[in-house]
Design a protein around this motif. Sequence first.
Motif, PDB file in Angstrom:
ATOM      1  N   TRP A 134      45.854  30.157  32.888  1.00 41.06           N
ATOM      2  CA  TRP A 134      45.908  28.887  32.175  1.00 41.06           C
ATOM      3  C   TRP A 134      44.983  28.875  30.958  1.00 41.06           C
ATOM      4  CZ3 TRP A 134      48.670  25.285  30.552  1.00 41.06           C
ATOM      5  CH2 TRP A 134      48.109  24.153  29.938  1.00 41.06           C
ATOM      6  N   GLU A 135      43.776  29.417  31.097  1.00 42.14           N
ATOM      7  CA  GLU A 135      42.835  29.387  29.974  1.00 42.14           C
ATOM      8  C   GLU A 135      43.408  30.118  28.758  1.00 42.14           C
ATOM      9  OE1 GLU A 135      39.706  30.790  32.538  1.00 42.14           O
ATOM     10  OE2 GLU A 135      38.406  29.163  31.844  1.00 42.14           O
ATOM     11  N   THR A 136      44.091  31.239  29.008  1.00 44.35           N
ATOM     12  CA  THR A 136      44.696  31.992  27.905  1.00 44.35           C
ATOM     13  C   THR A 136      45.843  31.191  27.292  1.00 44.35           C
ATOM     14  OG1 THR A 136      44.119  34.052  29.005  1.00 44.35           O
ATOM     15  CG2 THR A 136      45.740  34.200  27.254  1.00 44.35           C
TER      16      THR A 136
ATOM     17  N   LYS B  26      44.396  28.518  25.132  1.00 42.20           N
ATOM     18  CA  LYS B  26      43.871  29.122  23.893  1.00 42.20           C
ATOM     19  C   LYS B  26      45.012  29.385  22.900  1.00 42.20           C
ATOM     20  CE  LYS B  26      41.575  33.389  22.332  1.00 42.20           C
ATOM     21  NZ  LYS B  26      40.875  34.617  22.745  1.00 42.20           N
TER      22      LYS B  26
ATOM     23  N   TYR C 173      42.497  23.272  37.221  1.00 44.03           N
ATOM     24  CA  TYR C 173      43.109  23.099  35.897  1.00 44.03           C
ATOM     25  C   TYR C 173      44.260  22.096  35.915  1.00 44.03           C
ATOM     26  CZ  TYR C 173      40.677  27.475  34.896  1.00 44.03           C
ATOM     27  OH  TYR C 173      39.722  28.435  34.739  1.00 44.03           O
TER      28      TYR C 173
ATOM     29  N   SER D  34      40.358  21.793  26.148  1.00 41.62           N
ATOM     30  CA  SER D  34      39.613  23.051  26.207  1.00 41.62           C
ATOM     31  C   SER D  34      38.113  22.789  26.334  1.00 41.62           C
ATOM     32  CB  SER D  34      39.899  23.870  24.947  1.00 41.62           C
ATOM     33  OG  SER D  34      39.156  25.047  24.960  1.00 41.62           O
TER      34      SER D  34
ATOM     35  N   ASN E 228      36.649  21.672  30.362  1.00 45.09           N
ATOM     36  CA  ASN E 228      37.416  22.492  31.307  1.00 45.09           C
ATOM     37  C   ASN E 228      37.616  21.858  32.666  1.00 45.09           C
ATOM     38  OD1 ASN E 228      38.794  24.787  30.701  1.00 45.09           O
ATOM     39  ND2 ASN E 228      36.957  26.035  30.481  1.00 45.09           N
TER      40      ASN E 228
END
Length: 308
Positions: A121-123, A126, A262, A298, A301
């Motif tokens: 998810w973070e990618t 981004k 998330y 973002s 978090n």
Amino acid sequence: MISFQRLEFNKWDILSGLIDENLIGNGGSGKVYRVITKKGQRVAVKSIRHEQKQGHGLMEKQFIAEVKILGGIWHNNIVKLLCCIRGKTTKLLVYEYMDKQCLHKWLHGKKKGLTTQVLNWETRLKIAIGAAQGLCYMHHDCSPPIVHRDIKSSNILVDSDFNVKIADFGLAKMMASEGDPETASAIVGTFGYIAPEYSSTRKVDAKSDIYSFGVVLLELTTGREAVTGNEDMNLAQWAHKHQREGKPAADVLDEEIKDLSYMEAMITVFKLGLACTLSSPSSRPSMKDISQILQRCSDNNHMSSECQ
């Protein structure tokens, strides 16, 4: 050969690399090659051929549009056009090379055996932020504003660190003014990403890009493709139907990356995708608003109420 910066290669370096084993893509407007120059620089070369006279005018227009736009803008999230080479039957656009190729491959390639990796998810967030910043620059910081006209996951490229660059400006138009959308003479865009108003008005403006970007946000959150052959509705229609039926947004999130920590952020981005793909163009948010919402997700978090 027209170059837009100092280059460490010449046209013969590029021409000698246009061989089948270097072919990495084959799209509607031409073939794409990965070429390694004598000094070891990797570049992407888009070759546009126009043997048939019938399509020459459109190809010429696309080529000139891409060169004008990309030669004149410089942004971290927009692919750099290094030079262009014109011949009698072929035109070449030489870009910086993006190691990891396109987002579409990373989101949907596992099903097709192209990759074994699943983007976390973070990618994904981004990537959404980077693409939004590139579009925000085009819509709000360029004068006149630039409308891309073919935003989709295969035109969002990533490097080895998953930094994003928007590519393929063959269909982009410089807009005379925001209040005067260009009317397209030929169908532009890609099925599944085209805003619904386009079929009736043939007009393309910034809100058309926002619709297409909304579809990309739905891809990032659900893991589904914009169009799947065996279904009677595209992704945006499917997502809106899900919402109309009052089902929880959490049910549609990509099972491969669903994670409680998330969940709020994923739901926020899914709902943002729904807002971007509303049938009324005036109801869709601006690229500035979209960029700010994604950035807030973002920055936070653990997703407090600020990211609702």
